[in-house]
Motif scaffolding. Structure first.
Motif, PDB file in Angstrom:
ATOM      1  N   ARG A 133       0.628   3.854  -3.339  1.00 23.06           N
ATOM      2  CA  ARG A 133       1.048   5.223  -2.445  1.00 23.06           C
ATOM      3  C   ARG A 133       1.765   6.105  -3.438  1.00 23.06           C
ATOM      4  N   SER A 181       1.287  -1.349  -0.141  1.00 22.40           N
ATOM      5  CA  SER A 181       0.064  -0.149  -0.451  1.00 22.40           C
ATOM      6  C   SER A 181       0.833   1.118  -0.034  1.00 22.40           C
ATOM      7  N   GLU A 186       0.272   0.349  14.649  1.00 25.52           N
ATOM      8  CA  GLU A 186       0.994  -0.539  12.352  1.00 25.52           C
ATOM      9  C   GLU A 186      -0.856  -0.427  11.888  1.00 25.52           C
ATOM     10  N   ARG A 187      -1.543  -0.113  12.594  1.00 23.34           N
ATOM     11  CA  ARG A 187      -3.495  -0.517  12.321  1.00 23.34           C
ATOM     12  C   ARG A 187      -3.664   0.768  11.305  1.00 23.34           C
ATOM     13  N   HIS A 191       0.541  -2.219  18.344  1.00 22.43           N
ATOM     14  CA  HIS A 191      -0.241  -3.030  17.550  1.00 22.43           C
ATOM     15  C   HIS A 191      -1.654  -1.648  16.508  1.00 22.43           C
ATOM     16  N   SER A 238      -2.436   4.443   4.792  1.00 23.27           N
ATOM     17  CA  SER A 238      -2.392   4.471   3.801  1.00 23.27           C
ATOM     18  C   SER A 238      -3.176   4.488   3.039  1.00 23.27           C
ATOM     19  N   LYS A 239      -3.646   3.037   2.920  1.00 24.28           N
ATOM     20  CA  LYS A 239      -5.191   2.949   2.286  1.00 24.28           C
ATOM     21  C   LYS A 239      -6.158   4.313   1.966  1.00 24.28           C
ATOM     22  N   ALA A 273      -1.326   1.925   8.580  1.00 17.80           N
ATOM     23  CA  ALA A 273      -1.862   0.750   7.247  1.00 17.80           C
ATOM     24  C   ALA A 273      -3.107   1.392   6.722  1.00 17.80           C
TER      25      ALA A 273
END
Lengths: 187, 187
Positions: free
Chosen positions: A133, A129, B122-123, B119, B129-130, B126
């Motif tokens: 980007r 991802s 991290e999510r 964590h 970024s998406k 992520a």
DNA sequence: AATAATTTGTGACAAATGTCACACGTTAAA
DNA sequence: TTTAACGTGTGACATTTGTCACAAATTATT
């Protein structure tokens, strides 16, 4: 021989054979003929495809009915409507085959499952991802900075194979110029 | 009152107060005056900024010395050169302040650390970024599909505040047209 | 308050690109 | 093999956009 998808994933994250088999068990195989679609406008992209063999285009139409190409896909590339897939929303784009294709795909549910089951894959997709980007950012930079001739030459340099596989009017559409303008760029 | 960064992160992931304090301990505060830069060409972006107050632009120059704006930044937005930050490579772009700014930042090392330690973050990243990727995809769609007038109107509709804060020549540069053309779009 | 710098609009013209029309060669289908 | 569909190049012309020049208005600085 190593499975090409394993090779592809290992460019980012090393895997044992067992891990790869586990990953692969979340995918399905399909083949499509030239002109067949894998996603149509207003559908929800419930699959992400990995291209084993063949060539595809993702594209959309503007109000005047002109086709604009967002992305080409070739061997070892992923293709889907990223927005529709991530948000599970209606797609604005179409994806179909420019050549006969051999495809692997993972459904949205399986990808979610695999992400949770296997932290390595969460990291793989996060990295993919990020790089996706970055690629898009560079395409915007190029659309703002470079003339159509420069964009054409850059694409030719980066993906020479593409020019032997897809008609020039599709290249023109990807670059954002009319096919006549593209045709005159060589002179 | 809830910290605005907590509020921002909680649009994606819920946090306890302790978790947020832990996150915040990885950030630093800084203020910058109008015209000051936070990143220059050829430097490596080692920080990602979160804008508490103020307005910034990220931009680059083409061969002829013309400035092109890649992104504006305002309150509650993140800003950095994403490519340089992720790859820890030399930046092609500059970022500086259009107004006096109040900024939070996290270094690359701290972000890596926080990603591993927590964590949830991290999510969070992520997901960020998406969604960043989706936004860029839509900008490309718009550059291919819409006329400069349509892009102008769309931007005006989406970010009306921007037009009271930044000179029109910067808007023009963001849209990819000359300031004269932008000026004539209203007629 | 006076001065300088910046921003913005507009005219004139050049350059780039799009649109329409047509010809011709290649590929696909009947 | 014949016919139709598609892909490609090119000329003529219209439209869009960029560039240069200048003036007026606004904002910043002394």
């Amino acid at each position: 021989m190593k499975h090409p998808l394993k090779q592809h994933i290992e460019e980012i994250i090393k895997l044992t054979d067992e891990e790869f088999e586990f990953i692969l068990s979340h995918f399905e195989t399909t083949t499509k003929r030239k002109y067949q679609y894998i996603l149509q406008e207003n559908e929800i992209a419930d699959k992400e495809y990995w291209i084993v063999k063949g060539c595809l285009k993702s594209y959309f139409f503007d109000e005047s009915g002109k086709e604009h190409i967002l992305q080409f896909g070739m061997e070892n590339w992923w293709i889907t409507d990223y927005e529709s897939f991530i948000k599970q929303s209606k797609s604005k784009i179409n994806i179909d085959c420019i050549e006969d294709c051999e495809l692997l795909y993972i459904t949205y549910e399986n990808r979610e499952k695999l992400t949770k089951e296997m932290h390595k894959m969460e990291r793989f997709w996060a990295k993919k991802s990020k790089f996706g980007r970055i690629a898009l950012q560079n395409r915007i930079l190029s659309l703002l900075k470079n003339s159509s001739k420069e964009r054409y030459e850059f694409l030719l340099e980066q993906y020479p194979k593409l020019f032997q596989r897809v008609p020039k009017k599709l290249i023109a559409s990807y670059l954002g110029v009319s096919r006549e303008t593209l045709s005159r760029l060589n002179s």
